[in-house]
Design a protein around this motif. Structure first.
Motif, PDB file in Angstrom:
ATOM      1  N   HIS A  82       9.880 -25.811  -1.079  1.00 14.86           N
ATOM      2  CA  HIS A  82       9.841 -25.484  -2.514  1.00 14.86           C
ATOM      3  C   HIS A  82      10.954 -24.493  -2.830  1.00 14.86           C
ATOM      4  O   HIS A  82      11.200 -23.544  -2.075  1.00 14.86           O
ATOM      5  N   TRP A  89       9.126 -30.533  -2.500  1.00 12.58           N
ATOM      6  CA  TRP A  89       9.510 -31.797  -1.895  1.00 12.58           C
ATOM      7  C   TRP A  89       9.156 -31.783  -0.405  1.00 12.58           C
ATOM      8  O   TRP A  89       8.914 -30.729   0.168  1.00 12.58           O
ATOM      9  N   GLN A  90       9.124 -32.984   0.177  1.00 18.64           N
ATOM     10  CA  GLN A  90       8.807 -33.126   1.592  1.00 18.64           C
ATOM     11  C   GLN A  90       9.993 -33.724   2.338  1.00 18.64           C
ATOM     12  O   GLN A  90      10.802 -34.460   1.772  1.00 18.64           O
ATOM     13  N   THR A  91      10.053 -33.400   3.624  1.00 13.82           N
ATOM     14  CA  THR A  91      11.027 -34.015   4.513  1.00 13.82           C
ATOM     15  C   THR A  91      10.336 -34.412   5.806  1.00 13.82           C
ATOM     16  O   THR A  91       9.278 -33.878   6.145  1.00 13.82           O
ATOM     17  N   SER A 110      14.468 -37.989   4.000  1.00 11.85           N
ATOM     18  CA  SER A 110      13.537 -37.931   2.880  1.00 11.85           C
ATOM     19  C   SER A 110      12.595 -39.118   2.975  1.00 11.85           C
ATOM     20  O   SER A 110      13.048 -40.268   2.979  1.00 11.85           O
ATOM     21  N   ARG A 114      13.230 -39.833  -2.863  1.00 15.54           N
ATOM     22  CA  ARG A 114      13.375 -38.993  -4.056  1.00 15.54           C
ATOM     23  C   ARG A 114      14.829 -38.732  -4.426  1.00 15.54           C
ATOM     24  O   ARG A 114      15.165 -38.596  -5.597  1.00 15.54           O
ATOM     25  N   GLY A 155      18.754 -33.053  -2.073  1.00 17.48           N
ATOM     26  CA  GLY A 155      18.604 -32.329  -3.331  1.00 17.48           C
ATOM     27  C   GLY A 155      19.937 -31.830  -3.862  1.00 17.48           C
ATOM     28  O   GLY A 155      20.138 -31.743  -5.077  1.00 17.48           O
TER      29      GLY A 155
END
Length: 201
Positions: A82, A89-91, A110, A114, A155
């Motif tokens: 975050h 978001w997740q990885t 990812s 996303r 991102g």
């Protein structure tokens, strides 16, 4: 008396005019710190995947996935992240290097597309992370932490999409944030590694 460690850094984000780094160049950051502890103790800390969540302002939580019971080549873990710009978001990370008390490396993908890549591909990660340990003759350990961004979208790609004319500035800003976070992680590892062992009761 506490002696502050000397941090040295190298990165591909230039600090002089005339050069620029774009996402496609694979920008990277490397930070080093000397830890007054044996490699075995430092290794114990860097291979604890939950430790960075205690030290990083972005990484909130980490857990093993699949059949992984610990760090080894092929093991995978999910990270919950975050920050104020991207939100949450997740990885998913795949461990790709594991040399006892020497090298611990993983690639990040990812899992949900996303950032624009529909399928996660460990061969084309959004980032590659690495810890390297080098013992010295005094019994201490030089700990090196590095990251290479790309080639998959991340991102950072979303930020570049919103202002492509400022890509070099966006990349440089992100590298500065990563460098600060990595410094904090190294400082935390150093502090923990150098803590005296508790006296037996």
């Amino acid at each position: 008396m506490t002696v502050r460690p000397v941090l040295t850094r190298t990165d591909t984000v230039p600090d002089h005019e005339g050069d620029s780094v774009r996402y496609a160049d694979g920008p990277q950051v490397q930070c080093d710190i000397r830890v007054e502890a044996a490699p075995a103790r430092v290794w114990e800390l860097v291979t604890d995947i939950e430790l960075p969540a205690r030290l990083s302002p972005e990484l909130q939580h980490v857990e093993w996935i699949g059949n992984a019971a610990g760090a080894a080549v092929g093991s995978m873990f999910v990270g919950y992240n975050h920050n104020r710009l991207l939100g949450a978001w997740q990885t998913v990370s795949h461990i790709v290097e594991f040399q006892e008390e020497r090298v611990f490396g993983w690639v990040v993908v990812s899992p949900d597309g996303r950032f624009g890549d529909p399928e996660p591909d460990p061969e084309k990660p959004l980032a590659t992370w690495r810890f390297e340990l080098e013992p010295d003759e005094a019994g201490a350990t030089l700990l090196r932490h590095s990251v290479v961004i790309g080639p998959a979208r991340s991102g950072l790609s979303l930020a570049i999409d919103s202002m492509p004319e400022r890509e070099e500035e966006v990349v440089a800003f992100r590298m500065d944030v990563l460098r600060a976070n990595m410094d904090a992680t190294l400082e935390g590892i150093k502090q923990l590694a150098e803590e005296p062992a508790p006296e037996p009761r």
